[in-house]
Design an enzyme around this catalytic site. Structure first.
Site, PDB file in Angstrom:
ATOM      1  CB  ALA A 132      -0.930  -0.015   1.209  1.00 45.53           C
ATOM      2  NE  ARG A 138      -3.813  -2.987   2.588  1.00 44.42           N
ATOM      3  CZ  ARG A 138      -4.156  -4.244   2.311  1.00 44.42           C
ATOM      4  NH1 ARG A 138      -5.333  -4.479   1.762  1.00 44.42           N
ATOM      5  NH2 ARG A 138      -3.362  -5.246   2.598  1.00 44.42           N
ATOM      6  CB  CYS A 167      -0.050 -20.182  34.767  1.00 46.18           C
ATOM      7  SG  CYS A 167       0.271 -18.548  35.469  1.00 46.18           S
TER       8      CYS A 167
END
Length: 889
Positions: free
Chosen positions: A519, A556, A673
């Site tokens: 882009a 784009r 965890c």
């Protein structure tokens, strides 16, 4: 502030400081995550006639690639309409990135919007390009003038063959190629204010102040109000004025998801102090409204009533409420921001000119600049209306005339006058007033395009109301003779009128290296081609990109078309750039830039470069290019975009710091965890899902194939390793070959159904068996205290779409892994539910000795043990027995 290292690809737009990209609802979050994870991998219908002209119309519809002759003169045929307006659904393959930023509702509003862009010089073309790529319903191009040689340095759709043609008609065919779903029309006759009534937004880039006031009055008082934008680019100066009506509602000021916090404590005070866990900084601001939920003890706050906060700090805030007589806070609680619409009362242009209010600053070193430019643009309008022309570049007489006009206007302002008239700045303004420079047009095209999106959707805070910008620091430092600015009958005459002929010669002989052609790369390539960079006999532009074009790029990366899908980006971009300027000397490569290609980009290559332009989408490549530029002392232009945010950095040897001189702090990694057993935000859930996907569908098949290709070598290496990772690898292989092997699609459904039970029921049941809701830590504190959230197991139901979608997706992926044919009925909810309900799910029995990791410092779930070697040997024996039972092949 945008983290500069995290910028990715996207259309370059500039927004007000509060504007960010976020999804509007949970569905949009899912789409955004899907699209962001998959970065690498039109014209046959009758069109609605959106013309508003009162003169006779001639509508032309056609197919892509065909030319259509228009027999009548421009006066007789004011309109040409192309494209297909039947945009009923959002093409997610095309608009995936945009959908992630704007959300579905905003996209739907865009798809229903009709826009007028008046003035098709460089700025008008850039605005139209961005709106067409965004996918509005229709764009009407208006211009009464004809293409001049000067226009070729700012408008990417014009060529030498277009000189003398009407600007709107010369633009329409190439602009239509950008998006066939948008209806494109042209107007070539004089506009009347009544014609504006069928548009949601109108943009004027080349209009007198008197006419702008007339049109804006009509738009402001229209029911409903028509959003009016006036934009100008004059040399190195630009301005934007927005009037979206007397009462414009911004439904989402910043586009962010509502911020949340996990409560740690609430005091019984007036006002009450609310403290949150220090896991993540709060993003609340004074005056925000918040709601509470899941609060234990002080349950009065769980009524869903929005409450105002003040004294917002990183991990706490005070509540404008007396909680003295409320229940005592015990535990838990989530506080969530309530986003409020904002109503803006725009003033019409005639009032705003006299009372502009606060200007939006683009450069904090130029606090005094906007009022002066406000005056300068009015003086230029008066100069043109009196003399019928713009000031001549290099003409001191014209510059002094403009300064005199500005001084007279300033004196009439009374208390609102500018204290110090900077004549040097006004002189620069006069010299470049006729020129529309491509870089300025590109920048303001992005700004105005985004303002139109805001006007049509109500998303993001718009400019309120004047915005001025200048880049006089781009002028040559040495004084130039007036002859330097004289036109030489060149397509670059507009640039020469601002920068002089010597700098133009330097640009043409420059040797430039553009890294990336996505882009940003497409935008940069277009810009340098129009500016004449590397278009001289000594110049050369090298562009490289190892990627290929896919459909999602087309929304784009505007140099690509749908027939280019699958082709090399750099090659197609280079070809498109030479069509913009045939004089461009360009070489397209398909190499990554890194240590592995230093035989291609060797010392000689780097030594001969004039400057480098980065158009990259990852930090490592940026850092490598930065180091090469630092070593060879080459200027580097670095930039990036992220949704509707952008950043840029100019690295100049011996003048500025280099890109790698400063780094963003490392992103905070959630403990394993937390991710696996105690998630408390969506990022934890996404990390867990990605980890499980890779383990089940990427790592496991790879390990199994490594074992089957050479069992002896594989098991020997695992035995020699003798660690927890080797043990895990062997367990994964054994599980896949033994009890989890799939031979039919029904096996895949069984596997997926059991995985659902394991993930969302059994593991949760084990967790709450090991740590009941009333569990306490070794210090006696509640185990389930913030930020831990007590979990609840899911009961599978084939009638629940989310449950069924999980099984469908998992079974299809499993089948693809094993090369099992996927039946046609798989995506039929009724038939899939019948197959899923056949699966026998064993009852869960919790383990009394289950080990669940709670150490937040642990980076992996695997823990080494003294008997790993013995376990590994046992696994190797079981694997060999399992392998002998496998069918051949």
């Amino acid at each position: 502030m945008l983290p500069r290292k995290r910028a990715s690809e996207g259309v370059v737009v500039v927004n007000e400081e509060t504007q960010n990209a976020a999804q509007e609802n949970q569905n949009d979050i899912e789409i955004a995550n899907a699209s962001s994870a998959t970065k690498k991998h039109r014209i046959s219908a009758t069109a609605d006639n959106n013309n508003n002209s009162s003169s006779s119309n001639n509508v032309v519809t056609g197919k892509e690639g065909e030319n259509h002759s228009i027999s009548a003169s421009i006066a007789e045929v004011p309109i040409m309409t192309l494209g297909n307006s039947n945009q009923t659904d959002i093409d997610e393959d095309l608009h995936s990135r945009q959908l992630a930023v704007y959300g579905r509702e905003t996209m739907r509003r865009l798809f229903a919007s009709n826009i007028l862009v008046s003035g098709m010089q460089g700025l008008g073309a850039e605005i139209a390009k961005n709106l067409i790529l965004a996918g509005v319903k229709s764009v009407t191009l208006h211009d009464e003038g004809t293409v001049e040689l000067w226009d070729l340095s700012s408008n990417f759709v014009f060529s030498d063959n277009d000189i003398g043609k009407n600007r709107a008609l010369a633009s329409v065919q190439k602009l239509q190629e950008l998006n066939n779903a948008v209806v494109l029309s042209t107007l070539t006759s004089k506009l009347t204010k009544e014609q504006l009534s069928d548009f949601q937004a109108v943009v004027f880039t080349d209009i007198s102040l008197d006419k702008a006031i007339e049109f804006d009055d009509f738009c402001h008082n229209h029911q409903p109000a028509i959003s009016f934008i006036k934009a100008e680019v004059r040399g190195l100066f630009g301005s934007v004025f927005c009037d979206f009506g007397p009462e414009f509602t911004v439904v989402d000021v910043d586009g962010e998801d509502p911020h949340t916090g996990i409560i740690a404590s609430i005091s019984n005070d007036n006002p009450a102090l609310v403290s949150c866990v220090d896991d993540e900084r709060l993003e609340f601001q004074d005056g925000d409204l918040v709601v509470f939920s899941e609060v234990h003890g002080m349950t009065e706050l769980n009524d869903g009533k929005p409450r105002k906060i003040k004294s917002a700090r990183p991990y706490s805030f005070t509540l404008e409420e007396d909680t003295t007589n409320y229940g005592t806070y015990v535990k838990g609680g989530i506080v969530t921001q309530v986003k409020q619409p904002k109503v803006l009362n725009f003033k019409p242009l005639r009032e705003a000119l006299e009372d502009p209010g606060d200007f939006l600053l683009s450069d904090f070193s130029k606090f005094d600049r906007p009022p002066l430019l406000h005056l300068a643009f009015q003086a230029l309008d008066k100069f043109v209306s009196e003399l019928g022309r713009f000031p001549v570049a290099g003409s001191e007489e014209d510059a002094q005339k403009l300064i005199s006009v500005a001084t007279n206007i300033n004196e009439s302002l009374g208390d609102g006058r500018v204290e110090d008239i900077n004549t040097k700045l006004l002189r620069h303004f006069a010299f470049g007033a006729r020129a529309v420079l491509n870089p300025m047009a590109a920048m303001f095209g992005g700004i105005v395009g985004q303002e139109v999106v805001k006007a049509c959707s109500g998303k993001f805070h718009p400019l309120y109301q004047f915005f001025y910008f200048d880049s006089v620091e781009s002028l040559p430092t040495e004084p130039l003779d007036s002859t330097e600015f004289k036109p030489i009958n060149s397509r670059y005459d507009a640039q020469i009128s601002v920068f002089g002929a010597k700098l133009q010669k330097k640009l043409e002989d420059a040797k430039v290296f553009i890294v990336g052609s996505g882009a940003l790369g497409c935008e940069f390539l277009k810009n340098v081609a129009l500016m004449g960079v590397s278009c001289g006999n000594q110049g050369k532009l090298t562009i490289t990109d190892d990627d290929v074009i896919e459909k999602s790029n087309l929304s784009r990366q505007f140099l690509f078309r749908d027939w280019n899908i699958g082709q090399a980006k750099s090659t197609v971009a280079a070809s498109a750039a030479t069509s913009i300027n045939p004089r461009l000397n360009i070489e397209a490569l398909q190499n990554r830039v890194g240590p592995e290609t230093e035989n291609v980009f060797d010392d000689t290559f780097w030594e001969n470069i004039t400057c480098v332009i980065n158009a990259l989408d990852n930090v490592n490549a940026r850092l490598y290019v930065d180091q090469r530029c630092l070593y060879f002392q080459k200027p580097l232009l670095e930039s990036g975009t992220l949704g509707a945010k952008c950043n840029t950095q100019m690295v100049i040897p011996h003048l500025t710091e280099n890109y790698g001189a400063s780094r963003d702090p490392p992103e905070k990694q959630a403990p394993m965890c937390t991710v696996h057993s105690f998630p408390h935000n969506i990022d934890h859930c996404l990390t867990w899902a990605r980890s499980e996907f890779e383990g089940l569908l990427e790592k496991t098949p790879a390990e199994v194939n490594a074992y089957l290709s050479n069992p002896v070598e594989y098991t020997t290496s695992m035995a020699n390793a003798g660690d927890a990772q080797a043990r895990d690898n062997l367990e994964r292989v054994l599980e896949c070959l033994d009890k989890e092997k799939c031979e039919t699609f029904q096996d895949c459904i069984t596997w997926a159904r059991l995985k659902f039970e394991d993930y969302f029921s059994n593991r949760v049941k084990q967790l709450i068996f090991t740590f009941p809701e009333d569990a306490a830590t070794s210090t006696g504190a509640p185990f389930w205290s913030a930020p831990k959230r007590f979990p609840h197991p899911l009961q599978f139901s084939s009638a629940d779409p989310s449950h069924l979608h999980f099984v469908m997706a998992a079974s299809i992926l499993r089948a693809e892994t094993f090369g099992i044919p996927i039946p046609d009925w798989t995506k039929n909810p009724k038939m899939l539910a019948e197959a899923v309900d056949k699966v026998m799910v064993p009852d869960f029995l919790p383990k009394k000795d289950a080990k669940i990791l709670t150490d937040e410092k642990a980076t992996t779930l695997s823990t080494a043990s003294v008997d790993d070697a013995a376990v590994i040997n046992d696994l190797i024996i079981k694997l060999e027995q399992c392998r002998k039972n496998l069918p051949s092949g």
